[in-house]
Design a protein around this motif. Structure first.
Motif, mmCIF file in Angstrom:
data_model
loop_
_atom_site.group_PDB
_atom_site.id
_atom_site.type_symbol
_atom_site.label_atom_id
_atom_site.label_comp_id
_atom_site.label_asym_id
_atom_site.label_seq_id
_atom_site.Cartn_x
_atom_site.Cartn_y
_atom_site.Cartn_z
ATOM 1 N N ALA A 114 0.827 -1.210 0.000
ATOM 2 C CA ALA A 114 0.000 0.000 0.000
ATOM 3 C C ALA A 114 0.858 1.255 0.000
ATOM 4 N N THR A 115 0.242 2.385 -0.344
ATOM 5 C CA THR A 115 0.926 3.669 -0.255
ATOM 6 C C THR A 115 1.255 3.951 1.208
ATOM 7 N N GLY A 116 2.464 4.362 1.460
ATOM 8 C CA GLY A 116 2.933 4.578 2.820
ATOM 9 C C GLY A 116 4.181 3.768 3.061
ATOM 10 N N ASN A 117 4.409 3.397 4.311
ATOM 11 C CA ASN A 117 5.659 2.733 4.695
ATOM 12 C C ASN A 117 5.349 1.430 5.425
ATOM 13 N N PHE A 118 5.578 0.321 4.767
ATOM 14 C CA PHE A 118 5.416 -1.003 5.360
ATOM 15 C C PHE A 118 6.704 -1.293 6.131
ATOM 16 N N ALA A 119 6.651 -1.193 7.467
ATOM 17 C CA ALA A 119 7.869 -1.244 8.286
ATOM 18 C C ALA A 119 7.938 -2.545 9.078
ATOM 19 N N VAL A 120 9.145 -3.145 9.091
ATOM 20 C CA VAL A 120 9.357 -4.475 9.669
ATOM 21 C C VAL A 120 10.610 -4.472 10.540
ATOM 22 N N ALA A 121 10.525 -5.104 11.705
ATOM 23 C CA ALA A 121 11.669 -5.213 12.625
ATOM 24 C C ALA A 121 12.085 -6.665 12.772
ATOM 25 N N GLY A 122 13.365 -6.876 13.107
ATOM 26 C CA GLY A 122 13.863 -8.232 13.350
ATOM 27 C C GLY A 122 15.109 -8.214 14.203
ATOM 28 N N HIS A 123 15.363 -9.314 14.907
ATOM 29 C CA HIS A 123 16.566 -9.421 15.724
ATOM 30 C C HIS A 123 17.820 -9.448 14.845
ATOM 31 N N ARG A 124 18.865 -8.805 15.341
ATOM 32 C CA ARG A 124 20.187 -8.905 14.694
ATOM 33 C C ARG A 124 20.847 -10.211 15.128
ATOM 34 N N ARG A 125 20.817 -10.454 16.440
ATOM 35 C CA ARG A 125 21.353 -11.677 17.014
ATOM 36 C C ARG A 125 20.318 -12.296 17.958
ATOM 37 N N THR A 126 20.511 -13.555 18.280
ATOM 38 C CA THR A 126 19.597 -14.380 19.078
ATOM 39 C C THR A 126 18.299 -14.650 18.311
ATOM 40 N N TYR A 127 17.613 -15.672 18.746
ATOM 41 C CA TYR A 127 16.350 -16.098 18.137
ATOM 42 C C TYR A 127 16.445 -16.264 16.621
ATOM 43 N N GLY A 128 17.494 -16.987 16.228
ATOM 44 C CA GLY A 128 17.673 -17.310 14.825
ATOM 45 C C GLY A 128 18.525 -16.339 14.041
ATOM 46 N N ASP A 129 18.929 -15.216 14.654
ATOM 47 C CA ASP A 129 19.805 -14.230 13.995
ATOM 48 C C ASP A 129 19.290 -13.794 12.615
ATOM 49 N N PRO A 130 18.017 -13.440 12.480
ATOM 50 C CA PRO A 130 17.508 -13.146 11.132
ATOM 51 C C PRO A 130 18.261 -12.046 10.395
ATOM 52 N N PHE A 131 18.663 -10.986 11.109
ATOM 53 C CA PHE A 131 19.323 -9.864 10.454
ATOM 54 C C PHE A 131 20.807 -9.768 10.800
ATOM 55 N N LYS A 132 21.417 -10.908 11.060
ATOM 56 C CA LYS A 132 22.861 -10.928 11.384
ATOM 57 C C LYS A 132 23.682 -10.230 10.305
ATOM 58 N N ASP A 133 23.343 -10.467 9.041
ATOM 59 C CA ASP A 133 24.120 -9.918 7.922
ATOM 60 C C ASP A 133 23.500 -8.649 7.342
ATOM 61 N N PHE A 134 22.716 -7.955 8.128
ATOM 62 C CA PHE A 134 22.046 -6.739 7.689
ATOM 63 C C PHE A 134 22.987 -5.745 7.016
ATOM 64 N N PRO A 135 24.218 -5.538 7.546
ATOM 65 C CA PRO A 135 25.118 -4.556 6.910
ATOM 66 C C PRO A 135 25.516 -4.904 5.480
ATOM 67 N N LYS A 136 25.263 -6.135 5.037
ATOM 68 C CA LYS A 136 25.606 -6.529 3.668
ATOM 69 C C LYS A 136 24.627 -5.981 2.630
ATOM 70 N N LEU A 137 23.479 -5.470 3.080
ATOM 71 C CA LEU A 137 22.484 -4.978 2.129
ATOM 72 C C LEU A 137 23.039 -3.803 1.327
ATOM 73 N N ARG A 138 22.730 -3.797 0.034
ATOM 74 C CA ARG A 138 23.239 -2.781 -0.876
ATOM 75 C C ARG A 138 22.129 -2.237 -1.768
#
Length: 240
Positions: free
Chosen positions: A130-154
């Protein structure tokens, strides 16, 4: 008390303290991941089962409450963003840059318990696509480390989301931005510091920084690039 007894007592305390530290580290590094794997798989299985039965978690329409007009207030308020079922998974998110098998369910709200099961959609931000901002949060570490490699995004990286009927392909616009937790403007409809200069269909990803801390946040912004029905197969962005 003899010196020997003091030394022995101190040694025993050190051993006990060391054992507790080791147990805590094992809990953080291993057991939270085991718990997250089970919880996440359960969310994914439940979501795919609902989709197989044709049940899609669309956001429920909202109606602004009626209010008595005053001399200094409008007669009606703008409608609030639609909300997905609280605490429930409603979409799957994929980021090819973070690995071929990287996939996580998105649940509604960003409470502690919710983020132990997957990613969390900030309540009050836009619905998917939708128009607007679809915003999502996630753990960097612990509980599966979903965003461990977040700094790799380009810039140009694909962030692919599906609600079971449509594939939404967003594209990252800039490298991750570092800010403080109180900077809530990063999830505004037109997020501050994003470089977007007007209304659009945006996506914001947030996680903690540094890797094992939470003093700051890393933010990645993306814009909606393409959509297609799930019946057309996976988007080409999975392979780009």
């Amino acid at each position: 008390m003899s010196v020997r007894l003091i030394v022995r007592t101190f040694s025993e305390l050190c051993i006990t303290g060391g054992a507790l530290i080791i147990l805590f580290v094992l809990y953080v590094l291993f057991w939270t991941g085991v718990k997250a794997a089970g919880a996440t798989e359960g969310q994914i299985d439940g979501l795919q089962d609902r989709w197989a039965r044709g049940a899609v978690s669309a956001p429920a329409p909202t109606v602004s409450p009626a209010s008595s007009p005053t001399a200094n207030a409008p007669t009606s308020a703008a409608p609030a963003p639609a909300a997905y079922p609280d605490g429930k998974a409603f979409a799957m998110l994929y980021i090819p840059r973070l690995g071929k098998g990287w996939e996580w369910p998105i649940l509604e709200n960003t409470k502690v318990g919710t983020l132990q099961k997957g990613l969390g959609h900030y309540r009050g931000t836009a619905s998917l696509g939708a128009t607007g901002n679809f915003a999502v949060a996630g753990h960097r570490r612990t509980y599966g480390d979903p965003f461990k490699d977040f700094p790799k995004l380009r810039p140009g990286d694909a962030v692919i989301v599906t609600d079971g009927t449509t594939w939404f392909t967003y594209r990252i616009d800039k490298e991750p931005y570092r800010t403080v937790p109180s900077d809530t403007g990063v999830i505004d409809p037109v997020p501050r510091k994003s470089g977007f200069d007007g209304p659009g269909r945006y996506l914001t990803l947030t996680t903690c920084d540094p890797e094992w801390g939470s003093s700051h946040r890393l933010i990645a912004w993306a814009h909606l690039d393409a959509t297609q029905p799930v019946t057309d197969g996976r988007p080409a962005a999975f392979h780009s």
